[in-house]
Design a protein around this motif. Sequence first.
Motif, PDB file in Angstrom:
ATOM      1  N   LYS A  98     -12.401  -5.150  -0.772  1.00 57.83           N
ATOM      2  CA  LYS A  98     -12.309  -4.065   0.191  1.00 57.83           C
ATOM      3  C   LYS A  98     -11.197  -4.326   1.204  1.00 57.83           C
ATOM      4  O   LYS A  98     -10.402  -3.423   1.522  1.00 57.83           O
ATOM      5  N   ARG A  99     -11.110  -5.558   1.691  1.00 57.05           N
ATOM      6  CA  ARG A  99     -10.064  -5.898   2.660  1.00 57.05           C
ATOM      7  C   ARG A  99      -8.675  -5.883   2.007  1.00 57.05           C
ATOM      8  O   ARG A  99      -7.701  -5.385   2.584  1.00 57.05           O
ATOM      9  N   THR A 100      -8.575  -6.402   0.793  1.00 58.27           N
ATOM     10  CA  THR A 100      -7.285  -6.444   0.095  1.00 58.27           C
ATOM     11  C   THR A 100      -6.788  -5.039  -0.221  1.00 58.27           C
ATOM     12  O   THR A 100      -5.583  -4.752  -0.092  1.00 58.27           O
ATOM     13  N   ASN A 101      -7.669  -4.149  -0.654  1.00 61.13           N
ATOM     14  CA  ASN A 101      -7.265  -2.772  -0.932  1.00 61.13           C
ATOM     15  C   ASN A 101      -6.682  -2.107   0.295  1.00 61.13           C
ATOM     16  O   ASN A 101      -5.669  -1.393   0.214  1.00 61.13           O
ATOM     17  N   THR A 125      -1.886   0.065   2.883  1.00 64.93           N
ATOM     18  CA  THR A 125      -1.083   0.202   4.108  1.00 64.93           C
ATOM     19  C   THR A 125       0.345  -0.248   3.877  1.00 64.93           C
ATOM     20  O   THR A 125       1.305   0.409   4.310  1.00 64.93           O
ATOM     21  N   SER A 126       0.523  -1.366   3.207  1.00 64.20           N
ATOM     22  CA  SER A 126       1.874  -1.891   2.957  1.00 64.20           C
ATOM     23  C   SER A 126       2.665  -0.990   2.017  1.00 64.20           C
ATOM     24  O   SER A 126       3.879  -0.811   2.173  1.00 64.20           O
ATOM     25  N   LEU A 127       2.003  -0.370   0.994  1.00 62.66           N
ATOM     26  CA  LEU A 127       2.713   0.514   0.076  1.00 62.66           C
ATOM     27  C   LEU A 127       3.151   1.800   0.755  1.00 62.66           C
ATOM     28  O   LEU A 127       4.246   2.313   0.494  1.00 62.66           O
ATOM     29  N   LEU A 128       2.314   2.322   1.642  1.00 64.39           N
ATOM     30  CA  LEU A 128       2.686   3.548   2.338  1.00 64.39           C
ATOM     31  C   LEU A 128       3.808   3.322   3.341  1.00 64.39           C
ATOM     32  O   LEU A 128       4.621   4.226   3.595  1.00 64.39           O
ATOM     33  N   ASN A 129       3.846   2.118   3.921  1.00 61.92           N
ATOM     34  CA  ASN A 129       4.871   1.815   4.926  1.00 61.92           C
ATOM     35  C   ASN A 129       6.083   1.115   4.342  1.00 61.92           C
ATOM     36  O   ASN A 129       6.933   0.598   5.080  1.00 61.92           O
ATOM     37  N   ALA A 130       6.140   1.032   3.002  1.00 59.65           N
ATOM     38  CA  ALA A 130       7.278   0.342   2.372  1.00 59.65           C
ATOM     39  C   ALA A 130       8.564   1.107   2.649  1.00 59.65           C
ATOM     40  O   ALA A 130       8.583   2.343   2.608  1.00 59.65           O
ATOM     41  N   PRO A 131       9.705   0.405   2.934  1.00 57.45           N
ATOM     42  CA  PRO A 131      10.964   1.097   3.264  1.00 57.45           C
ATOM     43  C   PRO A 131      11.545   1.877   2.101  1.00 57.45           C
ATOM     44  O   PRO A 131      12.292   2.822   2.279  1.00 57.45           O
ATOM     45  N   VAL A 151      -0.222   6.706 -14.183  1.00 55.73           N
ATOM     46  CA  VAL A 151      -1.272   5.763 -13.802  1.00 55.73           C
ATOM     47  C   VAL A 151      -0.791   4.337 -13.990  1.00 55.73           C
ATOM     48  O   VAL A 151      -1.065   3.452 -13.163  1.00 55.73           O
ATOM     49  N   ASP A 152      -0.054   4.086 -15.076  1.00 59.37           N
ATOM     50  CA  ASP A 152       0.475   2.746 -15.309  1.00 59.37           C
ATOM     51  C   ASP A 152       1.426   2.326 -14.207  1.00 59.37           C
ATOM     52  O   ASP A 152       1.438   1.155 -13.800  1.00 59.37           O
ATOM     53  N   LYS A 153       2.234   3.284 -13.725  1.00 62.96           N
ATOM     54  CA  LYS A 153       3.150   2.992 -12.606  1.00 62.96           C
ATOM     55  C   LYS A 153       2.369   2.640 -11.346  1.00 62.96           C
ATOM     56  O   LYS A 153       2.715   1.697 -10.615  1.00 62.96           O
ATOM     57  N   LEU A 154       1.297   3.362 -11.118  1.00 62.85           N
ATOM     58  CA  LEU A 154       0.453   3.086  -9.936  1.00 62.85           C
ATOM     59  C   LEU A 154      -0.159   1.688 -10.023  1.00 62.85           C
ATOM     60  O   LEU A 154      -0.185   0.945  -9.028  1.00 62.85           O
ATOM     61  N   LEU A 155      -0.640   1.299 -11.179  1.00 60.26           N
ATOM     62  CA  LEU A 155      -1.225  -0.034 -11.354  1.00 60.26           C
ATOM     63  C   LEU A 155      -0.176  -1.123 -11.196  1.00 60.26           C
ATOM     64  O   LEU A 155      -0.460  -2.191 -10.631  1.00 60.26           O
ATOM     65  N   SER A 156       1.020  -0.878 -11.687  1.00 61.78           N
ATOM     66  CA  SER A 156       2.094  -1.890 -11.573  1.00 61.78           C
ATOM     67  C   SER A 156       2.482  -2.109 -10.120  1.00 61.78           C
ATOM     68  O   SER A 156       2.673  -3.255  -9.676  1.00 61.78           O
ATOM     69  N   ASP A 157       2.609  -1.032  -9.360  1.00 62.78           N
ATOM     70  CA  ASP A 157       2.949  -1.181  -7.943  1.00 62.78           C
ATOM     71  C   ASP A 157       1.868  -1.947  -7.194  1.00 62.78           C
ATOM     72  O   ASP A 157       2.159  -2.800  -6.349  1.00 62.78           O
ATOM     73  N   PHE A 158       0.606  -1.614  -7.517  1.00 54.33           N
ATOM     74  CA  PHE A 158      -0.518  -2.299  -6.854  1.00 54.33           C
ATOM     75  C   PHE A 158      -0.510  -3.794  -7.195  1.00 54.33           C
ATOM     76  O   PHE A 158      -0.673  -4.648  -6.312  1.00 54.33           O
ATOM     77  N   ALA A 159      -0.294  -4.123  -8.479  1.00 53.75           N
ATOM     78  CA  ALA A 159      -0.297  -5.529  -8.899  1.00 53.75           C
ATOM     79  C   ALA A 159       0.875  -6.281  -8.288  1.00 53.75           C
ATOM     80  O   ALA A 159       0.750  -7.453  -7.889  1.00 53.75           O
ATOM     81  N   GLU A 208       4.233  12.167  -7.807  1.00 50.21           N
ATOM     82  CA  GLU A 208       3.482  11.147  -8.515  1.00 50.21           C
ATOM     83  C   GLU A 208       2.077  11.039  -7.906  1.00 50.21           C
ATOM     84  O   GLU A 208       1.756  11.705  -6.925  1.00 50.21           O
ATOM     85  N   ILE A 209       1.260  10.181  -8.508  1.00 50.27           N
ATOM     86  CA  ILE A 209      -0.093   9.957  -8.005  1.00 50.27           C
ATOM     87  C   ILE A 209      -0.027   9.113  -6.738  1.00 50.27           C
ATOM     88  O   ILE A 209       0.662   8.079  -6.697  1.00 50.27           O
ATOM     89  N   SER A 210      -0.756   9.515  -5.718  1.00 51.13           N
ATOM     90  CA  SER A 210      -0.740   8.791  -4.449  1.00 51.13           C
ATOM     91  C   SER A 210      -1.454   7.454  -4.592  1.00 51.13           C
ATOM     92  O   SER A 210      -2.435   7.319  -5.344  1.00 51.13           O
ATOM     93  N   HIS A 211      -1.019   6.454  -3.835  1.00 51.26           N
ATOM     94  CA  HIS A 211      -1.653   5.146  -3.858  1.00 51.26           C
ATOM     95  C   HIS A 211      -3.048   5.166  -3.218  1.00 51.26           C
ATOM     96  O   HIS A 211      -3.841   4.241  -3.412  1.00 51.26           O
ATOM     97  N   ASP A 212      -3.316   6.205  -2.434  1.00 48.03           N
ATOM     98  CA  ASP A 212      -4.627   6.268  -1.771  1.00 48.03           C
ATOM     99  C   ASP A 212      -5.775   6.480  -2.754  1.00 48.03           C
ATOM    100  O   ASP A 212      -6.933   6.199  -2.433  1.00 48.03           O
TER     101      ASP A 212
END
Length: 853
Positions: A620-623, A628-634, A674-682, A644-648
């Motif tokens: 829960k804390r890591t998510n 937050t970091s993905l939304l604020n990425a430069p 979806v695969d792109k979303l998982l790759s960014d998260f990982a 695309e699909i939102s990270h939220d």
Amino acid sequence: ELSRFASLPVPRSPARSSLGCGRGRQAMQLDDSDGALGSWARFCALSGELVGGAGDLSVGPRLAPVVADLCARGLATLVRDYFLHNLEETFRNNAVKMFWQKFHPYSSSSAVERIKFCVQESWPEDVLSAALEDICLEKSYQEKCVLVLAHALQSYEEKAQNRKLKAVQCSSSLMPRYQLMVSSVLLTTLPLSFPEILNVYFKKKLEELNTMVDASDENDQLASHELFGRSNVSAWDSKMDIDSQETVISESCTLVKNIGKVVRDFRCLGFTSMTEDSYSSAIIWLLKSKVYELAGDDYRIPVLGSVNKWIQVVPLQFLHALLTYLGDSVDYDSGLSGLKSPLASRPSSFPGIGVPSEALLRWHMRLEYFAYETLQDLRIGKLFEIIVDYPESSPAIEDLKQCLEYTGQHSKLVDSFISSLRYRLLTAGASTNDILHQYVSTIKALRSIDPTGVFLEAVGEPIRDYLRGRKDTIKCIVTMLTDGSGGNTSGGNAGDNLLEELNRDAENQENADYDDHTNIDEKQAWLNSESWEPDPVEADPLKGSRSRRKIDILGLMVSIIGSKDQLVNEYRVMLAEKLLSKSDFDIDSDIRTLELLKIHFGESSMQKCEIMLNDLIDSKRTNSNIKTSLLNAPGTVAGQEEAEISHDVLDATIISSNFWPPIQTEDLAVPASVDKLLSDFAQRFHQIKTPRKLLWKKNLGTVKLELQFEDRSMQFTVVPVQAAIIMRFQEKPSWTSKALATEIGIPVDSLNRRIGFWTSKGVLTESVGPDADDHIFTIVDSMSDVNKNSIVNESCEAFQMNEDEGESSVASVEEQLKKEMTVYEKFIIGMLTNFGNMTLDKIHNTLKVDTKF
């Protein structure tokens, strides 16, 4: 002289209807030169006048000198025997014969006709009253005749005593012998149906009395206590005011007076024992009926208090009034005042009675014991249903406990309940969940009845033996401890509440043990030793009292399994399955359950489970950090999230695979977005948690979808495979099964099973393709197409739901054991292949060399 008299035939007295005074006068005129024969002839004639048809008591003065003359000649015994024989013949031929003839219609009738007799309101009271009146009148006259002879004999005995002559004492034994003769004649001619007639009479009378008491109790509860309040005989004839309560009392007094008159008359006829047995059985029958009426099938109301109150209001008050009327109610002195009921502590007096007599107190003890025994048998016969309704049926359990304390028939409870369990519960038709829930209720109920646990051991052993033979026992036990229902749709106590109760029991027992051995001084130890009681005779001698006292519900559950490790492993698998299905990371109840289980199984046994819960907390804390970091990425471009699909929308459960049970994996090709979303998260996780990396289990989890059609919008929560299937139809509206399976990366049979969910919901339609094994699936845009395929869709939905129930994200304990046994199997086969034949000891020693075994 005596030899001559002995050879003389004894004259027999003719029946009263044929005996005349002329015959007696002719006997008096016999010219007898022998004095003894003349006196005997005169005695026979006078006896005929006294006992026969004339019934003349005035012959007494004439009879006395004749009797004195015969007694002086030593014939007193013969005089007494002849007179009694004359009375017996007259009594038998007249009174007894007429008495039994009045009951002949009932005695000679069939069973069906006897029932018609019994339903008549005035039967057998009218017949019994008339018959008793006639025979008692005859007996009363004959008693006067006996007194005449007794007076004549007594006069001679007194004169002989004054003259100091030797004389046979016959007057004192004359009346007792007559009473014995009357009872003998009646009993030897007794019809077989007469005891039944008496039982019917007393039952109907007591029912009538009970109805009066019930009516009085409805009007005024105090009236029942005053119903038989007058304890002296003169009260029966007292005049009462005419109002409702006084009328009931008057009617009840009259009723008891009539019953008492019947009992008194039967006593006079020598039927004392038979009469007491009849009204005793009627009272017992009425008491049993009352217990059944009060108890019934409602186990939520205590019954014992009402039964005891009814005993004091109806049977005891009736018996007190009856014994008072018969003159048997005599208060016992101080030497007997210490006699008390062994069943329970009772006051020394009853309402409306005062100090009871010894006979009444014995009746109270007898009725009380029978009431406890009847209620006990009734509750034992329904114990299975009572335990099913526990704890709502606690009042019935408490009544049963008190009954068993007084009767001591615990073995009857054990035998009867074990028989019910084997017939109704321990069968193939009963589910394991139902058996376990019934076992838990049995533990709670029997511990209330017997806190020592002796009878719980005997009753629980068949249940435990049966449950050990079921494969799903461990799983059901763990489910009961985690979510409470154990898969039982009919309900059940919550699992956490059950654990809290177990926790309280364990703490109380530990504190008691600590106090018993650590903080007890000599005085307290001496008091404890004085209050010590031995175990019941039914207790297993192999199990000590202390070990029995420590038994709790969870301990009994573990004893079914045999090892706590098996229960912990099953709980670990079930917890993993539950945690992997969570999407909101709400695990407060799971943490609470784990803490309670740690009390019983120890922290070391539950360490892996604790790490699993910590993984959810960390996830829960890591998510939150990654989102937050993905939304604020430069590098984020405005408008990119719309395309695309939102990270939220992504929440990942990150687990430490070394501490979790083996996870079921399946290859799955998810859509590119979806695969792109998982790759960014990982990638972001690797940056935050260097050097750790994520390894996605793409087949696990849940996906929330919203499908928009031309005329409708639908929302679903599905597994990733089903989401991947329907998302492919965004690319083109129709797919063949083989092409779609290749695109997603799963077998065709697995695809056909999973895609049935969408066809059942009317989202897709299925048609036969060019190949018989290759079906075509097409998206449905309008509701008209859905209606055409509704029948097919419903059948597919039922099939698909059943298939989904059998799927699991975590390997079961059986699968894990089977996989581990493969390693052992290969090692043993290789050992036997290399070393050849080996003894068991050598095989065992060889296996011990490797620490893995």
